[in-house]
Write an enzyme that holds these catalytic residues in place. Structure first.
Site, PDB file in Angstrom:
ATOM      1  N   SER A   1      -5.987  56.206 161.560  1.00 27.19           N
ATOM      2  CA  SER A   1      -5.925  54.880 160.963  1.00 27.19           C
ATOM      3  C   SER A   1      -5.185  53.929 161.893  1.00 27.19           C
ATOM      4  O   SER A   1      -4.682  54.325 162.932  1.00 27.19           O
ATOM      5  CB  SER A   1      -5.208  54.943 159.620  1.00 27.19           C
ATOM      6  OG  SER A   1      -3.838  55.243 159.830  1.00 27.19           O
ATOM      7  N   LYS A   2      -5.128  52.682 161.475  1.00 30.50           N
ATOM      8  CA  LYS A   2      -4.553  51.647 162.335  1.00 30.50           C
ATOM      9  C   LYS A   2      -3.163  51.986 162.845  1.00 30.50           C
ATOM     10  O   LYS A   2      -2.791  51.622 163.951  1.00 30.50           O
ATOM     11  CB  LYS A   2      -4.491  50.296 161.611  1.00 30.50           C
ATOM     12  CG  LYS A   2      -5.777  49.821 161.057  1.00 30.50           C
ATOM     13  CD  LYS A   2      -5.820  49.979 159.542  1.00 30.50           C
ATOM     14  CE  LYS A   2      -6.890  50.981 159.139  1.00 30.50           C
ATOM     15  NZ  LYS A   2      -6.613  51.782 157.980  1.00 30.50           N
ATOM     16  N   ARG A   3      -2.413  52.692 162.025  1.00 30.44           N
ATOM     17  CA  ARG A   3      -1.044  52.942 162.479  1.00 30.44           C
ATOM     18  C   ARG A   3      -0.990  53.933 163.645  1.00 30.44           C
ATOM     19  O   ARG A   3       0.057  54.139 164.242  1.00 30.44           O
ATOM     20  CB  ARG A   3      -0.168  53.416 161.319  1.00 30.44           C
ATOM     21  CG  ARG A   3      -0.527  54.746 160.774  1.00 30.44           C
ATOM     22  CD  ARG A   3       0.213  55.060 159.481  1.00 30.44           C
ATOM     23  NE  ARG A   3      -0.314  56.271 158.908  1.00 30.44           N
ATOM     24  CZ  ARG A   3      -0.025  57.490 159.370  1.00 30.44           C
ATOM     25  NH1 ARG A   3       0.804  57.631 160.368  1.00 30.44           N
ATOM     26  NH2 ARG A   3      -0.562  58.546 158.824  1.00 30.44           N
ATOM     27  N   HIS A   4      -2.123  54.544 163.980  1.00 26.20           N
ATOM     28  CA  HIS A   4      -2.155  55.394 165.161  1.00 26.20           C
ATOM     29  C   HIS A   4      -2.462  54.577 166.410  1.00 26.20           C
ATOM     30  O   HIS A   4      -2.656  55.122 167.481  1.00 26.20           O
ATOM     31  CB  HIS A   4      -3.230  56.471 165.017  1.00 26.20           C
ATOM     32  CG  HIS A   4      -2.915  57.483 163.970  1.00 26.20           C
ATOM     33  ND1 HIS A   4      -3.557  57.542 162.767  1.00 26.20           N
ATOM     34  CD2 HIS A   4      -1.977  58.459 163.934  1.00 26.20           C
ATOM     35  CE1 HIS A   4      -3.049  58.519 162.049  1.00 26.20           C
ATOM     36  NE2 HIS A   4      -2.084  59.080 162.720  1.00 26.20           N
ATOM     37  N   GLY A   5      -2.524  53.256 166.233  1.00 23.63           N
ATOM     38  CA  GLY A   5      -2.901  52.420 167.360  1.00 23.63           C
ATOM     39  C   GLY A   5      -4.351  52.041 167.201  1.00 23.63           C
ATOM     40  O   GLY A   5      -4.841  51.903 166.086  1.00 23.63           O
TER      41      GLY A   5
END
Length: 507
Positions: A264-268
């Site tokens: 997801s976005k929080r992985h970049g």
RNA sequence: GGCCUGUUCGUCUAGUGGUUAGGACAGAAGGUUUUCAACCUUCAAACAGGAGUUCAAUUCUCCUACAGGCUACCA
């Protein structure tokens, strides 16, 4: 629906696969991998690759959110045989344009008593769901509306009462299917509830539209993410109720983030577009994606697209979820940058350079516009093995295009060192001046000169080049110095040496 | 909670009822070298745990643990 004949004339096989993204504004890494595997399978078998847009949720999808997905697919070289902008005999290929089809099939189900109208409000359902959750029970629709006679339902609808349509899930029995990756999957139908197939706004829900479309579009093999494995039985309910025959199911292992949770976005960056902007090559992207969940043998990691098409097979797909490893992608991108022919890489770098100069302080630019291309030709061999992304190139080569500035740290860098930077600079300037015309100002002549100078000054080459490097590049790291000087040219080289000499004056 | 699925070096993976369990990225060391890279050599690094089947299990079966997915009038 046209006959298969026309298609058979164009294609060597009956294989029909599809990628069915929903318009979210960008192509997700996982989606790209799914698209790629479908595409490879189509290419491999001589089948047809279909693109279908799953935009049944009008609340969430706006029109312009699909274009970036097309762009990313095209960038990766994944082109579709049928779909938006391409046409085909099974269109339309946007679910939002197929509403009447779903309504028609839902109606058939209604007539056959395999589906029924439901008047329960979302609020009411939520309450029941919450109550069940509170008791630790799993919620299953209680069929409250199942008993309502069809005539009465139609009357209520005519009076304006909102209604959804639910499919009737058999009470007993099992749904069984063979997944090509995960093997036999068996689910007891008591675990399935009468889920909504048509919303009160007249649009279908995913599990209904996907089944109807896959059947109508004569998809032979459904290749998609493992997150759909659990949805498959629900879709099989639809196939059964409508008398459709089942396609093959091939569920791909998930792609996870570095920490093992869902990507997801929080992985970049999770969008393909980001990697494109970052300066990743489509060759690297495709190669890396192909290896996420698939492998060919025990040693090969580099595959060109033709090789992938040749070697790809469903048997090579694993079942273990794969983590997205940015470092390995980076390595692979670097590999392609230094391996691919310069003419493939050059335009990408040239574009970045021109964009950079566009925004640069004009007074610092040291090159004429019509000389940029030629200069990049000379720079390429110096940096191709030093960069891992195209975007990284600018930070490595900008001093080839604009003048350098020395910060305080660099000005004082040689302050208390045993060697005299002044002396080195002065002697180098003298030595370089001896080189005649620009033609002789090449790396081998320079190398010779500098080595000679080292002997004369009785100083190590490393010590000496350290001074020159900072003077010429305003950095402790640079491309190979002699080539760098040759490219900068005699004037600019002397100018920078003198400039640094002046900068450290009195320090 | 229920249902479905998965588990080989840190990561991506190969592999077999008996192997020194192989490769790649990352890591370490060394070489090459004008810096940084690239390149070359070498090293370290794994069969989740427990039962069972078997002469023999990493490989087959079951259980546990852990992980992921689905459980919406999202897809």
């Amino acid at each position: 629906m046209k006959s298969m004949q026309t298609l058979k004339n164009k294609k060597d096989s009956n294989v029909r696969v599809r990628f069915a993204p929903s318009p979210t504004g960008f192509l997700h890494i996982g989606g790209a991998r799914t698209a790629l595997f479908n595409w490879l399978y189509a290419k491999k078998t001589g089948g047809t690759f279909i693109l279908r847009i799953e935009d049944t949720d009008t609340a969430r999808h706006q029109e312009n959110t699909i274009e970036p997905i097309f762009d990313s697919l095209r960038w990766l070289g994944i082109n579709w045989d049928e779909g938006p902008g391409k046409g085909g005999d099974y269109g339309p290929y946007r679910q939002s344009e197929r509403t009447h089809i779903y309504q028609d099939y839902a109606q058939r189900l209604l007539d056959d008593r395999k589906a029924y109208y439901c008047f329960c409000s979302p609020e009411e359902l939520k309450e029941k769901r919450d109550a069940a959750a509170k008791k630790g029970l799993s919620f299953k629709y209680d069929r409250k509306c199942f008993g309502i006679p069809l005539e009465e339902s139609r009357e209520r609808i005519k009076n304006g009462e909102p209604s959804a349509i639910r499919i009737l899930a058999p009470d007993d029995g099992t749904i069984e299917f063979d997944d090509m990756i995960y093997g036999k999957i068996k689910v007891n139908t008591e675990n399935l509830d009468d889920y909504v197939i048509m919303r009160s706004n007249g649009l279908p829900t995913y599990n209904f539209s996907v089944a109807v479309d896959d059947a109508l579009m004569e998809i032979t093999d459904v290749i998609r993410g493992e997150d759909h494995l659990s949805n498959t039985p629900k879709q099989i309910l639809v196939y059964r109720a409508l008398g459709f025959s089942l396609p093959g199911f091939i569920h791909l292992p998930m792609i996870l983030g570095k920490d093992g949770s869902k990507l997801s976005k929080r992985h970049g960056a999770v969008s393909v577009g980001f990697y494109r902007e970052e300066g990743f090559l489509e060759e690297a992207m495709v190669n890396y994606l192909a290896l996420l969940g698939w492998s060919y043998d025990e040693k090969t990691t580099i595959f060109s697209v033709p090789e992938l098409i040749e070697k790809f097979s469903l048997e090579g797909i694993g079942k273990k979820p794969a983590r997205f490893d940015y470092d390995k992608l980076l390595w692979m991108n670097g590999y392609y940058i230094r391996t691919l022919p310069a003419e493939r890489i050059k335009p990408l770098i040239e574009k970045r350079v021109r964009d950079f100069l566009e925004n640069a302080d004009r007074s610092r630019i040291i090159i004429k516009t019509d000389e940029i291309s030629e200069r990049i030709d000379r720079i390429m061999p110096l940096i191709s093995m030093r960069i891992k992304t195209i975007s990284e190139s600018i930070s490595r080569i900008y001093p080839f295009f604009i003048s350098v500035e020395y910060n305080e740290q660099l000005k004082e860098y040689f302050k208390n060192k045993e060697i005299s930077a002044q002396n080195v600079l002065e002697k180098t300037i003298d030595s370089i001046k001896e080189i005649g015309n620009e033609e002789d100002f090449n790396s081998s002549v320079l190398e010779e000169k500098i080595h000679k100078l080292c002997e004369d000054l009785d100083i190590g080459i490393r010590k000496l080049t350290e001074v020159l490097r900072i003077a010429l590049w305003a950095d402790k790291v640079s491309p190979p110095l002699f080539e760098t000087m040759a490219i900068l040219g005699k004037d600019e080289t002397l100018k920078r040496l003198a400039k640094y000499l002046k900068a450290i004056d009195g320090k």
